[in-house]
Motif scaffolding. Structure first.
Motif, PDB file in Angstrom:
ATOM      1  N   GLU A   1     -51.240  11.978   0.845  1.00 47.19           N
ATOM      2  CA  GLU A   1     -50.066  11.432   0.505  1.00 47.19           C
ATOM      3  C   GLU A   1     -48.825  11.659   1.379  1.00 47.19           C
ATOM      4  O   GLU A   1     -48.045  10.880   1.277  1.00 47.19           O
ATOM      5  CB  GLU A   1     -49.651  11.876  -0.951  1.00 47.19           C
ATOM      6  N   PHE A   2     -48.977  12.916   1.939  1.00 45.34           N
ATOM      7  CA  PHE A   2     -47.791  13.373   2.746  1.00 45.34           C
ATOM      8  C   PHE A   2     -48.123  13.523   4.233  1.00 45.34           C
ATOM      9  O   PHE A   2     -47.198  13.334   5.389  1.00 45.34           O
ATOM     10  CB  PHE A   2     -47.240  14.390   2.193  1.00 45.34           C
ATOM     11  N   ALA A   3     -49.521  13.771   4.640  1.00 40.88           N
ATOM     12  CA  ALA A   3     -49.906  13.774   6.017  1.00 40.88           C
ATOM     13  C   ALA A   3     -49.354  12.912   6.986  1.00 40.88           C
ATOM     14  O   ALA A   3     -49.858  11.719   6.664  1.00 40.88           O
ATOM     15  CB  ALA A   3     -51.238  14.332   6.240  1.00 40.88           C
ATOM     16  N   ASN A   4     -48.985  13.132   8.041  1.00 41.01           N
ATOM     17  CA  ASN A   4     -48.811  12.410   9.209  1.00 41.01           C
ATOM     18  C   ASN A   4     -47.771  11.199   8.868  1.00 41.01           C
ATOM     19  O   ASN A   4     -47.945  10.058   9.508  1.00 41.01           O
ATOM     20  CB  ASN A   4     -50.143  11.779   9.893  1.00 41.01           C
ATOM     21  N   LYS A   5     -46.888  11.305   7.705  1.00 42.66           N
ATOM     22  CA  LYS A   5     -46.211  10.267   7.560  1.00 42.66           C
ATOM     23  C   LYS A   5     -44.727  10.579   8.375  1.00 42.66           C
ATOM     24  O   LYS A   5     -44.358  11.476   8.467  1.00 42.66           O
ATOM     25  CB  LYS A   5     -45.822  10.229   6.184  1.00 42.66           C
ATOM     26  N   PRO A   6     -44.234   9.238   8.687  1.00 42.48           N
ATOM     27  CA  PRO A   6     -42.685   9.296   9.358  1.00 42.48           C
ATOM     28  C   PRO A   6     -41.561   9.776   8.425  1.00 42.48           C
ATOM     29  O   PRO A   6     -41.911   9.583   7.238  1.00 42.48           O
ATOM     30  CB  PRO A   6     -42.497   8.007   9.899  1.00 42.48           C
ATOM     31  N   GLN A   7     -40.525  10.100   9.034  1.00 47.75           N
ATOM     32  CA  GLN A   7     -39.249  10.387   8.149  1.00 47.75           C
ATOM     33  C   GLN A   7     -39.011   9.194   7.019  1.00 47.75           C
ATOM     34  O   GLN A   7     -38.597   9.248   6.005  1.00 47.75           O
ATOM     35  CB  GLN A   7     -38.030  10.685   8.970  1.00 47.75           C
ATOM     36  N   SER A   8     -39.130   7.998   7.645  1.00 47.41           N
ATOM     37  CA  SER A   8     -38.593   7.029   6.826  1.00 47.41           C
ATOM     38  C   SER A   8     -39.733   6.664   5.496  1.00 47.41           C
ATOM     39  O   SER A   8     -39.241   6.433   4.422  1.00 47.41           O
ATOM     40  CB  SER A   8     -38.967   5.503   7.588  1.00 47.41           C
ATOM     41  N   HIS A   9     -40.919   7.411   5.432  1.00 48.64           N
ATOM     42  CA  HIS A   9     -41.660   7.433   4.266  1.00 48.64           C
ATOM     43  C   HIS A   9     -40.852   8.255   3.392  1.00 48.64           C
ATOM     44  O   HIS A   9     -40.717   7.986   1.984  1.00 48.64           O
ATOM     45  CB  HIS A   9     -42.922   8.028   4.725  1.00 48.64           C
ATOM     46  N   TYR A  10     -40.341   9.343   3.727  1.00 50.40           N
ATOM     47  CA  TYR A  10     -39.772  10.195   2.810  1.00 50.40           C
ATOM     48  C   TYR A  10     -38.232   9.743   2.450  1.00 50.40           C
ATOM     49  O   TYR A  10     -37.987  10.002   1.327  1.00 50.40           O
ATOM     50  CB  TYR A  10     -39.250  11.608   3.427  1.00 50.40           C
ATOM     51  N   ASP A  11     -37.669   8.905   3.391  1.00 42.63           N
ATOM     52  CA  ASP A  11     -36.604   8.382   2.924  1.00 42.63           C
ATOM     53  C   ASP A  11     -36.620   7.404   1.605  1.00 42.63           C
ATOM     54  O   ASP A  11     -35.782   7.405   0.634  1.00 42.63           O
ATOM     55  CB  ASP A  11     -35.820   7.837   4.115  1.00 42.63           C
ATOM     56  N   ARG A  12     -37.923   6.657   1.964  1.00 37.34           N
ATOM     57  CA  ARG A  12     -38.102   5.624   0.866  1.00 37.34           C
ATOM     58  C   ARG A  12     -38.526   6.509  -0.590  1.00 37.34           C
ATOM     59  O   ARG A  12     -38.387   5.885  -1.539  1.00 37.34           O
ATOM     60  CB  ARG A  12     -39.333   4.693   1.096  1.00 37.34           C
TER      61      ARG A  12
END
Length: 540
Positions: A327-338
């Motif tokens: 669910e979290f690995a290799n995700k960009p910052q934009s993923h966490y912003d959303r």
């Protein structure tokens, strides 16, 4: 007439001693008729055998007995799948089939123990054909993978005696009944059946331990699942679900009976598209009682108890070392912003609390896992630890505690930690993600088969331990060069677990500080769980 009877008797003698093999094919005589499979190196396969028939007048409810075969049934198609909510529109209503893998050593004079596999997929997707039993069958056990209905067809839970809920679980019961009646003809021992599954399939196995139906197995393997996981495996019944689906499809209906009538005639892909587009979650539920109807369960998971059933059962249960890493690995910052606050939505779906209390609890959880950090790529491991604990790990530990309280025959706990074949090897410090162990048990369609010597070693260890459990109720009956230690079962005072990796190790109390944290949270807020409340979660 006399000649026909003599021929039938001769056929019965041939088939009952050993399956008849000719030119790469093998035939088995059952009470349903003759079933023809294929001969392979060391084992035979029988794919797509129907164990029951969906009632197309009510495809959401009770199933029908499948008629006897008038001709030889050619069991060579493992691709049959039930209608899927996600990923595939090729499912068919008449999908209730078994795929059977039989070692050549099996016969009516040498009955072998059986592993029955229930696939995962959130009760919304997946099929038996995705799990090839080629690795496990070579350990002298019979392997059977099972299709069962998904989505609305398997898990509508209504105020209606014809669709009271958990139909997919009842499909699994009928598959186990078929196995009990017929597997001896294939060389299987109907008294030695291990049920197993992963993710929601593991949750299904856990629930079978509390079922109101007859006991059709003697051992259970629960992988990365539990009736206590918080990823929606248990939901409140939505008695208007059929009306909502029919209305979405353009039908003007106001009653469940009428909604079921029109939905029965609808294209399954349309029904599943409606389920998907409305984000409708259809999974396990507490069924409403109706006179003359056998329910699977009629209570919520927090009040289920079956000590007389569980004390007769040996259980193996565990999870991967970092379940929700994907669910979290290799995700960009934009993923966490959303994503925003990753803690609050999970807590809000689970506990009915005032908004101020939810915000306070969310802040406590955030501080426990992140300290002063903010959610982003640099906290991917901490966030995956949180969601792993919240969604799966603590629920599994809860199930283990319940087994011990009910005097289970034996409980063997594991953690799968090997990452040598992981898609997330580039993430420093990461563990094994959800489903990572499956490629070492099955010829799994979603992963490349083990190829490197180290991966083959893990496969050989996994299949050996799982097969030992199926045979003996003990994954390590003897220390060997392959598995050079003894797996100790859980007790009231200790919680040993086998850490499955290149270096095998028996450890104690997995993630003990994190599990103690969630023990406190559930002790404080458990009675506010959404399943125990008449209220709905607050809007935030």
């Amino acid at each position: 007439m006399v000649k026909s009877l003599i021929l039938l008797c001769l056929l019965s003698l041939v088939y009952s001693d050993n399956p008849a093999k000719t030119k790469g094919f093998v035939r088995v005589l059952t009470r349903k008729g003759v079933i023809q499979g294929k001969v392979h190196d060391g084992y035979n396969t029988f794919f797509g055998i129907p164990y029951a028939k969906v009632n197309e007048e009510n495809p959401f409810g009770r199933i029908l007995d499948y008629p006897n075969f008038n001709d030889t049934f050619i069991a060579d198609d493992p691709s049959v799948l039930c209608p899927q909510v996600y990923f595939n529109d090729n499912g068919v209503l008449q999908c209730l089939i078994l795929n059977i893998y039989v070692p050549h050593s099996a016969s009516t004079n040498n009955l072998l123990p059986i592993l029955v596999w229930f696939h995962g997929g959130g009760f919304a997707f997946g099929s038996s054909g995705e799990y090839g039993g080629q690795y496990l069958v070579k350990h002298d056990i019979i392997v059977i993978t099972v299709n069962y209905r998904q989505g609305a067809y398997g898990f509508l839970c209504l105020d209606d005696r014809n669709v009271p809920g958990n139909q997919g679980m009842k499909d699994q019961i009928e598959a186990l009944r078929w196995i009990k009646r017929h597997i001896a003809n294939f060389g299987g021992d109907p008294s030695k059946v291990t049920i197993a599954g992963e993710s929601y399939g593991g949750g299904a196995v856990d629930l079978h331990l509390y079922s109101n139906y007859e006991m059709l197995f003697d051992k259970a393997i629960v992988q990365s699942g539990s009736i206590y996981v918080t990823e929606g495996i248990f939901i409140k019944p939505d008695y208007n679900a059929a009306i909502k689906l029919a209305t979405y499809l353009g039908y003007n209906v106001t009653t469940t009976v009428k909604a079921l009538e029109v939905l029965a005639k609808a294209n399954p892909s349309d029904v599943n598209a409606a389920t998907r587009n409305m984000s409708m979650i259809l999974t396990l539920c507490k069924e409403k009682k109706f006179q003359g109807v056998t329910n699977f369960i009629t209570d919520d998971p927090f009040h289920l108890s079956k000590p007389n059933r569980i004390k007769r059962t040996s259980i193996m249960i565990g999870y991967t070392s970092q379940e929700m890493l994907y669910e979290f690995a290799n995700k960009p910052q934009s993923h966490y912003d959303r994503l925003g606050n990753p803690f609050l939505p999970q807590l809000t779906k689970t506990f009915i609390l005032p908004k101020s209390e939810l915000l306070r609890l969310s802040s406590i959880v955030q501080h426990f896992y992140l300290g002063g950090k903010t959610a982003g790529p640099e906290t991917e491991l901490e966030l995956s630890n949180f969601l792993s604990d919240f969604a799966i790990n603590y629920g599994v530990e809860w199930s283990v505690s319940r087994y011990i309280e009910q005097n289970a025959k034996a409980v063997y706990k594991y953690m799968f930690s090997y990452t040598g074949g992981s898609d997330y090897q580039n993430v420093t410090g990461s563990g094994a993600s959800h489903t990572e162990e499956l490629k070492y048990l099955f010829n799994w369609v979603w992963a490349n088969p083990p190829s490197m010597p180290e991966q083959v070693l893990i496969r050989d260890r996994m299949t050996t331990m799982w097969a030992n459990f199926v045979k003996f109720g003990n994954p390590t009956p003897l220390e060997t060069d392959l598995i050079p230690l003894t797996w100790t079962p859980v007790s009231m005072s200790a919680r040993p677990y086998m850490n499955i990796d290149v270096n095998m190790e028996l450890r104690n109390f997995a993630f003990r500080h994190r599990m103690a944290f969630w023990e406190l949270v559930w002790h404080t807020y458990g009675k506010k769980h959404v399943l125990l409340s008449d209220k709905s979660p607050p809007s935030l």
